[in-house]
Design a protein around this motif. Structure first.
Motif, short mmCIF file in Angstrom:
data_model
loop_
_atom_site.label_atom_id
_atom_site.label_comp_id
_atom_site.label_asym_id
_atom_site.label_seq_id
_atom_site.Cartn_x
_atom_site.Cartn_y
_atom_site.Cartn_z
N LYS A 58 0.83 -1.20 0.00
CA LYS A 58 0.00 0.00 0.00
C LYS A 58 0.87 1.26 0.00
CE LYS A 58 -3.67 2.36 2.44
NZ LYS A 58 -4.48 2.44 3.64
N SER A 59 1.88 1.28 0.86
CA SER A 59 2.74 2.46 0.93
C SER A 59 3.55 2.63 -0.36
CB SER A 59 3.67 2.41 2.14
OG SER A 59 4.51 1.30 2.07
N TYR A 60 3.94 1.49 -0.98
CA TYR A 60 4.67 1.57 -2.25
C TYR A 60 3.79 2.16 -3.34
CZ TYR A 60 7.04 0.24 -6.54
OH TYR A 60 7.63 0.27 -7.79
N SER A 61 2.54 1.71 -3.42
CA SER A 61 1.66 2.24 -4.46
C SER A 61 1.36 3.71 -4.24
CB SER A 61 0.38 1.43 -4.55
OG SER A 61 -0.37 1.56 -3.36
N GLU A 62 1.20 4.13 -2.98
CA GLU A 62 0.97 5.54 -2.69
C GLU A 62 2.18 6.38 -3.06
OE1 GLU A 62 -0.03 5.60 1.44
OE2 GLU A 62 -2.08 4.87 1.08
N LEU A 63 3.37 5.90 -2.74
CA LEU A 63 4.58 6.63 -3.06
C LEU A 63 4.79 6.71 -4.57
CD1 LEU A 63 6.94 8.05 -1.62
CD2 LEU A 63 8.20 5.92 -1.79
N LYS A 64 4.49 5.63 -5.25
CA LYS A 64 4.63 5.61 -6.71
C LYS A 64 3.67 6.59 -7.36
CE LYS A 64 4.91 2.28 -10.46
NZ LYS A 64 4.72 0.90 -10.85
N MET A 65 2.45 6.66 -6.86
CA MET A 65 1.47 7.61 -7.38
C MET A 65 1.91 9.04 -7.12
SD MET A 65 -1.30 7.89 -9.07
CE MET A 65 -2.29 6.44 -8.93
N ALA A 66 2.42 9.30 -5.92
CA ALA A 66 2.91 10.64 -5.59
C ALA A 66 4.07 11.03 -6.50
CB ALA A 66 3.34 10.69 -4.13
#
Length: 60
Positions: A23-31
């Motif tokens: 979840k944190s990886y996908s959020e960081l990737k989107m950011a």
């Protein structure tokens, strides 16, 4: 998180950790897609940590 720390966790804890990391990886990737983050190497380290946890889960 080191390999020795991962080996001490139970399967349920590993699954929770994997979910959190993904979840944190996908959020960081989107950011990073929207506007470049200050340290893009965070993406690499987070992706590798996801792989470490997934590998430990598959071993069990």
């Amino acid at each position: 998180m080191k390999k020795s720390e991962l080996s001490n966790l139970s399967v349920a804890e590993l699954q929770n950790k994997l979910g959190e990391l993904k979840k944190s990886y996908s959020e960081l990737k989107m950011a990073h897609t929207i506007s470049p983050i200050a340290n893009p190497l965070q993406l690499r380290s987070l992706r590798r940590e996801v792989a470490r946890v997934a590998t430990e889960l598959s071993k069990r």
